[in-house]
Design an enzyme around this catalytic site. Structure first.
Site: not given
Length: 303
Positions: A96, A106, A108, A110, A143, A173, A256, A258
Site C-alpha cells: 500500500h 498484491h 501470492n 502457494r 499485462h 455486490h 487456525g 495467526r
C-alpha cells in the site's frame, strides 16, 4: 512425485529477495520481522514495513502450515479431500503506497499437498494491480510482463489466467473488478511437478519486474488532499473484497492461522462515504469508466 521442501526453500528465499528489493525501492524504512507458530501445526514469519518513503504499509508473509484435516475453503472444489491431512506453504504480499498515483498491488504463490498414501498436490497464486489514478501505459506494461511470464509454458496460459484473475477479483455486490487484474491460477499440476514448479518460479520472479517500473515512474507525482481522499475511499473496496470473498483470508482463518498475519494485507487507513459517485468527466471517474471491468489491455495497448 512432488517435493515440498524444494518449494519451501524457494518461497522462503523469495520472501528474503522481495523484502530486500522493496527496502531498496522504499529508501527509508525496513521490515520488522515477526515469527509465529500455529497451534495446529506449522508457523511462519510476517514482515511489515510501515511509514516508509514509498510505502505506507507493505506486508510480506511466509507460512508453512499442516494439519490433520483440510479447511472447508480448500475442499469446496475438491470434496474428495475432505478430512485429509494437508500441508500448505506460501508467500503472500500486499503493498500500500503513500502516493495515490502509485497502485496498490498484491501477489501470492502457494503449494498444497493433501493425503498421505497417495498425496494430491497443486500450485496456485498470481499477482494483480489496483490503481487509483490509472495510467494506460502502466497497465499495458503490467499485462505485457504477465504474458511474458506465461508464454514459455504455453500461449493459452496468459488469456486463461488473465480471465481467471478478472473473474476472481470481482466484487459482486459492487459490480466492478477490484482493479486491472493480472494473473490468477490454481490447481496447477497438469505439467507435472518440475514444470509446474518452474512456472511458479517464473511467476514469482516476474512480479517485481512488473511492479517496480510503475513505482519508479509515479512515486514523485504530486498529489493533494483530493487524491488522498479518493485513495482512502477506494481502499475500502480492497477491504470489502478481502473480508467477503478472498479464499486466502478464509483459508487462513479456518485453518487456525495467526489473525494478525492474515489481516496484515489490509490498508492502515481507509474510509467509506455513503452513496458517493465520481464527478462526470473527472480523473476519478476515469477509473470507473476505463478500469473496473474486464478488458483486453494488450489488444487496446495503443489506445
Amino acid at each position: 512425485m512432488s517435493n515440498i521442501e524444494d518449494v519451501k526453500a524457494h518461497l522462503a528465499n523469495l520472501q528474503n529477495r522481495i523484502c530486500a528489493e522493496l527496502e531498496t525501492l522504499d529508501g527509508k524504512a525496513t521490515f520488522d520481522r515477526d515469527s509465529w507458530q500455529r497451534p495446529g501445526g506449522g508457523g511462519g514469519e510476517s514482515r511489515v514495513l510501515s511509514n516508509g518513503g514509498v510505502f505506507e504499509q507493505a506486508g510480506v508473509g511466509f507460512s508453512h502450515v499442516f494439519g490433520k484435516q483440510m479447511p472447508p475453503t480448500a475442499t469446496k472444489n475438491r470434496p474428495e479431500l475432505a478430512g485429509k491431512a494437508f500441508q500448505a506453504v506460501g508467500v503472500s504480499l500486499v503493498l500500500h503506497p503513500h502516493n495515490p498515483y502509485v497502485p496498490t498491488t498484491h501477489a501470492n504463490f502457494r503449494f498444497f499437498t493433501a493425503g498421505e498414501r497417495k498425496p494430491v498436490w497443486w500450485f496456485g497464486g498470481g499477482f494483480d494491480l489496483t490503481p487509483y489514478y490509472p495510467f494506460h501505459d502502466d497497465i499495458v506494461h503490467w499485462h505485457r510482463n504477465a504474458k511474458a511470464v506465461c508464454d514459455p509454458f504455453g500461449e493459452d496460459l496468459y488469456p486463461r489466467y488473465k480471465q481467471w484473475c478478472d473473474e476472481y477479483f470481482y466484487l459482486k455486490h459492487r459490480d466492478e473488478t477490484r482493479g486491472v487484474g493480472g494473473l490468477f491460477f490454481d490447481d496447477v499440476n497438469e505439467f507435472g511437478f518440475e514444470k509446474s514448479f518452474e512456472f511458479v518460479r517464473a511467476a514469482s520472479d516476474g512480479f517485481l519486474k512488473g511492479y517496480k517500473p510503475i513505482v519508479e515512474r509515479r512515486v514523485s507525482h504530486r498529489y493533494g488532499e483530493r487524491q488522498r481522499d479518493f485513495q482512502l475511499y477506494r481502499r475500502g473496496r480492497y477491504v470489502e473484497f478481502n473480508l467477503l470473498y478472498d479464499r486466502g483470508t478464509l483459508f487462513g482463518l479456518q485453518s487456525g492461522g495467526r489473525t494478525e498475519s492474515i489481516l496484515m494485507s489490509l490498508p492502515p487507513q481507509v474510509r467509506w462515504a455513503y452513496n458517493w459517485t465520481p464527478e462526470p468527466g473527472s480523473p476519478e471517474e476515469k477509473l470507473y469508466t476505463d478500469c473496473l471491468r474486464p478488458r483486453d489491455w494488450l489488444e487496446d495497448g495503443d489506445s
